[in-house]
Each structure stands twice: as structure tokens, then as C-alpha cells.
Write a protein that holds these residues in place. Structure first.
Motif, short mmCIF file in Angstrom:
data_model
loop_
_atom_site.label_atom_id
_atom_site.label_comp_id
_atom_site.label_asym_id
_atom_site.label_seq_id
_atom_site.Cartn_x
_atom_site.Cartn_y
_atom_site.Cartn_z
N ALA A 144 13.43 34.74 21.80
CA ALA A 144 13.75 33.58 20.97
C ALA A 144 14.48 33.95 19.69
O ALA A 144 15.17 33.12 19.11
N LYS A 150 14.21 41.31 12.66
CA LYS A 150 13.24 40.25 12.43
C LYS A 150 12.36 40.05 13.67
O LYS A 150 11.13 39.90 13.56
N ILE A 154 8.23 40.03 13.80
CA ILE A 154 7.47 38.88 14.30
C ILE A 154 6.68 39.27 15.55
O ILE A 154 5.50 38.95 15.68
N VAL A 158 2.64 39.19 16.43
CA VAL A 158 2.11 38.50 17.60
C VAL A 158 1.22 39.43 18.41
O VAL A 158 0.11 39.06 18.83
N LEU B 152 4.96 31.95 12.33
CA LEU B 152 5.80 32.82 13.16
C LEU B 152 7.07 32.11 13.59
O LEU B 152 8.12 32.72 13.74
N THR B 155 11.10 29.76 11.15
CA THR B 155 12.54 29.92 10.95
C THR B 155 13.33 29.76 12.25
O THR B 155 14.54 29.90 12.25
N LEU B 156 12.64 29.47 13.35
CA LEU B 156 13.34 29.36 14.63
C LEU B 156 13.77 27.92 14.87
O LEU B 156 13.12 26.98 14.43
N GLY B 220 9.79 36.40 8.23
CA GLY B 220 10.72 35.36 8.67
C GLY B 220 11.76 35.01 7.62
O GLY B 220 12.90 34.69 7.95
#
Lengths: 241, 222
Positions: A144, A150, A154, A158, B152, B155-156, B220
Motif C-alpha cells: 500500500a 516509510k 510502518i 505492524v 498506521l 497518510t495513505l 508517517g
């Protein structure tokens, strides 16, 4: 540790080690399959059907091992900003997910003759299924996010959150299941395993382990090469094409 | 510092109250999801009774999930999230405040509505108080763990689906112990251990989740 952070050094080292690992994998598989299919005796209760455990048990073990590898390399990558560890975690995820799927598949194939059904909500099956979901989530994070640096951060959060939870989930699923069906169908304390069966199982576990390492090295190499191609393309000014 | 956290909670709650629609929509979703089940399974009272607790809990999880992606989204869009990161208040405390505000605006209305749905689903009388208790104890964990997912994916662009994929497996312990506690009370067994485990999970997630969420926000926004 930062000695190994250099991708070029990793490529050199892994090119030396990889043929040996590959050879060892083939040797162990040959031995393990010989033991498990021919030398190991037929089980007096389950007949030849039981031989699927020589695939099932190693796959289930590698599924859990894989998540551990992801979590450890993510922690290393997150704390020491170690780029190779991030790539290792990323490369492990599809391998671990594939082993989890294999364990679920062989488990349900085994379940049909043993329990009379392909799927029961047994504690172990259920936790394995949830582990598979966690793998999928982890892989989805990498897909994604465009920016690789980055994405690595992330994804490592997770995986670490997932590691803490996978333990709690395992515990709560056991708790849930024991209350729902007190007499579990799968009892491992029945026929104790021994002799050639044990040797076969250990050989297969070793073979799966070596296979895991070999595929992991290939995948890290290809990830490094992908990045190199990307940066070369950028240098040429041709865009990402 | 606590005062600042309190003011963040007050701000979020009053924003949500004046905006109105978000909370109403979540409650509406909760009711609709539960009322789908009699259509799917059939109106027999004894079957509904058996599944009532589970259905209400699953619907509560989904409703909670529905509002999660807004947790940091508006702050990210108008730049307040950057201000939170730069402010002297630790980001972890900001996350705690946001999670509490999320609980007040999402889960609390669900808990108020849940008994009515219990009546519709033919929940036995002994089940009502345990259902409210377990939801009171368990739903804060949903907001705290959800905070990790929200941070998480903030920012997507298409974070919503990813958020559900990441967060739903982590909700399983809450679901298991929440449902088991109510079922044990209905069956007349001692449910103390389930309550304690549920409470323990909530406290654990309250202690751990803000750190992960704050780390995710920092990564992020870089």
C-alpha cells in the motif's frame, strides 16, 4: 552488525553461501523423503495417511518461525535503521504466508480421513488461520505504501504489534476452544512417535528450514537488485518506466 | 499536561457533537447490521437467542471499525496533527486522549443502544447487565488498538480497507472474552475469570497501544 548492512557485501557473501545451502536443501529433502515415505513404518491406526505430517508439521513450524523472523528483523530494522533487516523482513513475509497456507491445506486434507471433515474450529487450526490473516495484513502494508523507507517503518510497527498480539490471540483461542468443546478430537498423546518416524520428521524439519533460508536469500537478493535497477533508471533520468 | 489532554478530549467530543452525523451514522450502522441477521438466519426465537450476544458484539466491532479512519484523518488534513507532533505534550498522551474521545463518541452510544438490540434479538434477561458490563470493559480496547490502525494508515489514500485487514484479527481476544462472559452469566456459571481477562486485555492495550500509534504517526509524517 552494520558490517552486514551493505547490500553489496551481502550480495557477495550470499553468492558464496547460496550454492552450499541449496545443495544441503536438496540432500536433506532427498534423505527426509526417503525416510518419511519408505523407511518410516505404516501406522497401525492411521495407515499411510499419517505420512502427511511429514509435510504438515514442518510447514506449521516454519509458519511460526517465519513470523518470528519478520518480527526480529523488523525490530533490528526499526531500532538500528538497518536497511538490510527491513528487506529481510519484507522478503520473509510471502514465504511465511505460503508455509502457513501449506500447513492449513495439509491440515485440512489430513482432517478429512481423521475427523471426517475438512475443517473444524480446533484451537490450533484457528490460530493458524489468524496467523495467516496477520501475514496478509503485513504484506498489504508493503504493497500500500509507495515510499520504501516509510513502508519499512510502518510495516515493522505492524509486525511488532502483531507479534505481541499473536501470543495473546493464541492464548485466548485456546481458552475459547476448551470451553466450547471439552473433548478435542486431535489428541497427540495417543501414539507416541519414535524410531524412523522421528528421524524422518526431524530430517524434514531440517530440510524445510534450509529451504526457507535458501528462498529467503534469493528473495533478498532479488529485492536488492530491484532497488538497484530502480536507482539506475532514476540516474538515467528515464523515470521509473 | 493532563489538562491539555483533557482539552483535546473535550475538543474532539464537542467537534463530534456539533458535527452530529458521524455518531448517528455509526449507531445506525450498528442497528442495521444486527437487524440483518434475523433475515439471514430466520426469525426463530431460540436460534436468535443463541446467536444474540455474538451478533451484537460483532456488529459493535464493525461499527467501531467504521469510524476509526476518521480518528486522525481530519487532523491530518487540516494540519493539526503536525501541531500535535510539534507540541510539548507527548504524542503518546495525545493518542490516549484521541482514543478516549473516540470511545466516548463511538462506543458509548453503542452501549446505550445495545440493550434495545438485545430485546430485538431475544437476549435472555440474565444477559442484559453482563452485556453492558462487558461492553463497558471491552470496548475501550477497541479504541486503543484501533488507534494503532488509524495512525498506521492516516497518510495513505486508500487506508480504510487496509485498516480493517490489520485491525480485525487483533480484536479477536475482546470478542472471545466479551461473548464468553455474557454466555457464562446466562448459563449461570461464574464469569469472573472472563471479566478479569477482558479487563486485563483492555488495560494492556491501553498501556502498549499509544506507544505504537505515536511511533506510527511519527514515521508517517516524516
Amino acid at each position: 552488525m552494520h558490517k552486514f548492512a551493505n547490500p553489496a557485501r551481502f550480495m557477495r557473501l550470499s553468492n558464496i553461501v547460496l550454492p552450499w545451502i541449496t545443495g544441503l536443501t536438496i540432500l536433506l529433502f532427498a534423505l527426509g523423503l526417503y525416510y518419511s515415505l519408505i523407511l518410516a513404518p505404516e501406522d497401525y491406526q492411521m495407515g499411510n495417511t499419517y505420512r502427511i505430517i511429514f509435510v504438515h508439521v514442518p510447514a506449521a513450524y516454519m509458519a511460526q518461525f517465519g513470523y518470528g523472523v519478520i518480527a526480529v528483523s523488523s525490530a533490528i530494522g526499526f531500532i538500528w535503521k538497518h536497511p538490510l533487516a527491513d528487506q529481510a523482513a519484507r522478503a520473509t513475509a510471502p514465504i511465511g504466508a505460503a508455509f502457513t497456507a501449506l500447513a492449513l491445506l495439509t491440515g485440512s486434507l489430513w482432517g478429512k480421513p481423521m475427523w471426517g471433515t475438512y475443517w473444524i474450529w480446533d484451537a490450533r487450526l484457528t490460530s493458524m488461520l489468524i496467523l495467516f490473516f496477520l501475514y496478509l495484513g503485513y504484506i498489504a502494508v508493503w504493497q500500500a505504501i509507495e515510499d520504501q523507507v516509510k513502508a519499512a517503518k510502518i510495516a515493522s510497527i505492524v509486525s511488532l504489534v502483531g507479534l505481541v498480539n499473536v501470543i495473546i490471540i493464541k492464548f485466548s483461542v485456546d481458552w475459547w476452544n476448551t470451553l466450547h468443546q471439552p473433548a478435542t478430537l486431535m489428541r497427540m498423546d495417543g501414539p507416541t512417535i519414535g524410531g524412523n518416524m522421528l528421524i524422518a520428521l526431524l530430517l524434514m524439519i531440517a530440510a524445510f528450514n534450509m529451504f526457507f533460508v535458501a528462498v529467503l536469500f534469493w528473495r533478498i537478493q532479488s529485492l536488492i537488485l530491484q532497488r538497484r535497477i530502480r536507482s539506475l533508471r532514476l540516474q538515467l533520468g528515464g523515470g521509473l518506466g | 499536561m493532563i489538562k491539555l489532554a483533557l482539552s483535546i478530549i473535550m475538543r474532539d467530543v464537542s467537534l463530534s457533537l456539533r458535527h452530529g452525523s458521524a455518531t448517528t451514522m455509526v449507531v445506525g450502522f450498528f442497528i442495521i447490521v444486527v437487524s440483518m441477521f434475523p433475515f439471514a438466519i430466520g426469525p426463530e426465537q431460540n436460534i436468535l437467542q443463541r446467536i444474540s450476544v455474538g451478533v451484537i458484539w460483532v456488529a459493535a466491532l464493525l461499527s467501531c471499525l467504521l469510524s476509526l479512519d476518521r480518528m486522525f484523518q481530519t487532523d491530518y488534513e487540516d494540519g493539526s496533527l503536525d501541531q500535535f507532533v510539534l507540541s510539548p505534550v507527548p504524542l503518546e498522551l495525545v493518542v490516549v486522549a484521541k482514543s478516549i474521545a473516540h470511545w466516548l463518541t463511538t462506543s458509548l452510544p453503542l452501549i446505550v443502544i445495545a440493550p434495545i438490540l438485545g430485546i430485538m434479538m431475544n437476549l435472555p434477561n440474565e444477559g442484559f447487565l453482563p452485556l453492558i458490563y462487558t461492553m463497558l470493559i471491552g470496548t475501550p480496547a477497541l479504541s486503543f488498538i484501533g488507534g494503532i490502525g488509524a495512525s498506521l494508515t492516516v497518510t495513505l489514500r486508500r487506508g480504510g480497507v487496509l485498516l480493517s485487514l490489520l485491525i480485525l484479527p487483533l480484536y479477536i481476544p475482546v470478542l472471545i472474552f466479551g461473548v464468553l462472559a455474557v454466555k457464562a452469566s446466562i448459563g449461570g456459571y461464574d464469569a469472573t475469570s472472563h471479566y478479569l481477562l477482558l479487563l486485563g486485555f483492555t488495560l494492556f492495550s491501553a498501556a502498549i497501544a499509544p506507544w505504537a500509534a505515536a511511533a506510527a504517526i511519527r514515521s508517517g509524517l516524516e
